[in-house]
Scaffold this active site. Structure first.
Site, mmCIF file in Angstrom:
data_model
loop_
_atom_site.group_PDB
_atom_site.id
_atom_site.type_symbol
_atom_site.label_atom_id
_atom_site.label_comp_id
_atom_site.label_asym_id
_atom_site.label_seq_id
_atom_site.Cartn_x
_atom_site.Cartn_y
_atom_site.Cartn_z
ATOM 1 N N LEU A 135 -7.722 3.987 11.696
ATOM 2 C CA LEU A 135 -8.344 2.788 12.281
ATOM 3 C C LEU A 135 -7.618 2.373 13.554
ATOM 4 C CD1 LEU A 135 -10.457 0.511 11.956
ATOM 5 C CD2 LEU A 135 -8.767 -0.731 10.605
ATOM 6 N N GLN B 96 4.833 11.183 4.750
ATOM 7 C CA GLN B 96 5.897 11.813 3.983
ATOM 8 C C GLN B 96 5.909 13.316 4.284
ATOM 9 O OE1 GLN B 96 7.944 9.921 1.960
ATOM 10 N NE2 GLN B 96 6.780 8.159 2.698
ATOM 11 N N ASP C 106 -2.126 13.509 21.831
ATOM 12 C CA ASP C 106 -0.862 13.161 21.176
ATOM 13 C C ASP C 106 -0.868 13.568 19.712
ATOM 14 O OD1 ASP C 106 0.071 12.137 23.507
ATOM 15 O OD2 ASP C 106 0.019 10.030 22.904
ATOM 16 N N ASP D 108 0.815 -1.208 0.000
ATOM 17 C CA ASP D 108 0.000 0.000 0.000
ATOM 18 C C ASP D 108 0.858 1.272 0.000
ATOM 19 O OD1 ASP D 108 -2.292 -1.458 -0.073
ATOM 20 O OD2 ASP D 108 -2.797 -1.225 2.046
ATOM 21 N N THR E 40 -8.802 3.028 6.835
ATOM 22 C CA THR E 40 -8.302 1.695 7.196
ATOM 23 C C THR E 40 -6.823 1.725 7.578
ATOM 24 O OG1 THR E 40 -7.859 1.195 4.858
ATOM 25 C CG2 THR E 40 -9.970 0.462 5.760
ATOM 26 N N ALA E 41 -6.244 2.919 7.689
ATOM 27 C CA ALA E 41 -4.820 3.040 8.006
ATOM 28 C C ALA E 41 -4.648 3.498 9.458
ATOM 29 C CB ALA E 41 -4.154 3.986 7.007
ATOM 30 N N ARG F 113 -6.232 18.820 23.584
ATOM 31 C CA ARG F 113 -4.911 18.395 24.064
ATOM 32 C C ARG F 113 -4.825 16.899 23.860
ATOM 33 N NH1 ARG F 113 -3.654 18.673 29.235
ATOM 34 N NH2 ARG F 113 -1.463 19.138 28.857
ATOM 35 N N ASN G 36 -3.997 9.032 1.987
ATOM 36 C CA ASN G 36 -4.511 8.445 3.231
ATOM 37 C C ASN G 36 -4.896 9.516 4.248
ATOM 38 O OD1 ASN G 36 -4.676 5.688 2.963
ATOM 39 N ND2 ASN G 36 -2.679 5.254 3.876
ATOM 40 N N ASP G 37 -3.897 10.293 4.681
ATOM 41 C CA ASP G 37 -4.166 11.180 5.803
ATOM 42 C C ASP G 37 -3.131 12.283 5.957
ATOM 43 O OD1 ASP G 37 -1.954 9.753 6.917
ATOM 44 O OD2 ASP G 37 -3.325 8.275 7.769
#
Length: 312
Positions: A207, A261, A192, A88, A203-204, A190, A162-163
């Site tokens: 999830l 990236q 992480d 992927d 789904t990455a 607040r 993806n995100d």
């Protein structure tokens, strides 16, 4: 809404580009294994009279000098379809770069999970032949565009399939974020970090952080807090026409990445603006492919075979 899917016939695929993972994992497939697979695909397609080209980095990495090698821009202009041999992560990288050219993608899974590369190496030749003869289903997937601004100036702008993920630095405390959607204040948080994901990205990492699964055809963007300080900070899905603005208001050494990236270190006052890209990616699947089959296989929803097919 995503564009309507296209119908394909054998004549739709005359120039075919092939890409492969640049750094094969020795624990999964060796360089020789992948070279054999790439050569097998190229030879079979060339015998049908089609033009076969390789991405220049793939041709160099796997010593495929006997085939035509082109850069991504050339492939974007010429190719009717691109075959991606890898996991992927490989698909994500190629999809982002080819998205402006509207080249449809076929994924052959040389990785481990394979939510987007759904054809196995063992089955690839008969499946590819059927697909390139028109026995194919297609779907459109949305992308995000993310912009990092600092004091009103654009510092970075890129696409994410993806995100987009804001996260705290290693060893530091929580990051503090202020989030607006379409100009409306949503919350201070607040945590992480915060994940902004497409339906594909649901789904990455999303999830893993407790976010919902979104069907790829849905027009939505999911925001998922990472280990929030307040348990009331829950995942939320907003319309994909939304503009999401995230401002860093506290915490040290936070950063942002786009599909893992283009990592950038963030300062207080930095803003990350996320919205749906005008580009979309077309995935081609074997005829009869089902998203639910993929979920069942990859997420092991088939643990109880005695109840499968009850509604059929």
């Amino acid at each position: 809404m995503l564009p309507t899917s296209h119908s394909y016939t054998a004549s739709s695929f005359q120039t075919i580009a092939i890409f492969a993972k640049q750094k094969p994992s020795e624990t999964v497939h060796s360089v020789d294994d992948i070279t054999h697979s790439l050569t097998q695909i190229a030879e079979a397609l060339a015998k049908t009279g089609r033009r076969v080209v390789f991405g220049s980095q793939t041709a160099e990495r796997f010593s495929l000098g006997s085939y035509e090698a082109l850069d991504l821009a050339q492939i974007g202009e010429l190719a009717d379809v691109a075959i991606i041999v890898g996991g992927d992560g490989t698909m994500l990288g190629i999809a982002r770069q080819l998205a402006p050219y509207k080249v449809p993608l076929i994924g052959i899974n040389q990785g481990r999970l394979g939510f987007m590369t759904d054809i196995s190496l063992e089955d690839m030749m008969p499946v590819l032949q059927d697909m390139l003869n028109g026995k194919v289903s297609s779907e459109k997937r949305s992308l995000l565009q993310g912009t990092l601004t600092r004091n009103g100036a654009v510092m970075h702008h890129t696409l994410a399939f993806n995100d987009v993920v804001l996260s705290r630095g290693s060893g530091s405390g929580m990051v503090e974020l202020c989030v607006h959607v379409d100009g409306h204040f949503m919350y201070n948080q607040r945590s992480d970090g915060l994940i902004v994901a497409t339906p594909t990205g649901s789904t990455a990492y999303s999830l893993s952080a407790g976010g919902p699964l979104l069907h790829p055809s849905l027009s939505g963007i999911v925001l998922v807090p990472i280990a929030p300080h307040a348990l009331s900070n829950r995942p939320i899905v907003v319309p994909d026409a939304s503009e999401i603005v995230i401002e860093v208001v506290g915490g040290r050494d936070s950063n942002v990445n786009f599909d893992m990236q283009s990592v950038a270190r963030l300062l207080h006052g930095d803003r990350i603006i996320v919205k749906r890209s005008d580009h979309a990616v077309t995935f081609l699947h074997p005829e009869g492919w089902s998203y639910y089959d993929t979920l069942r296989e990859k997420l092991h929803w088939n643990e109880y075979p005695s109840v499968q097919g009850r509604l059929k």
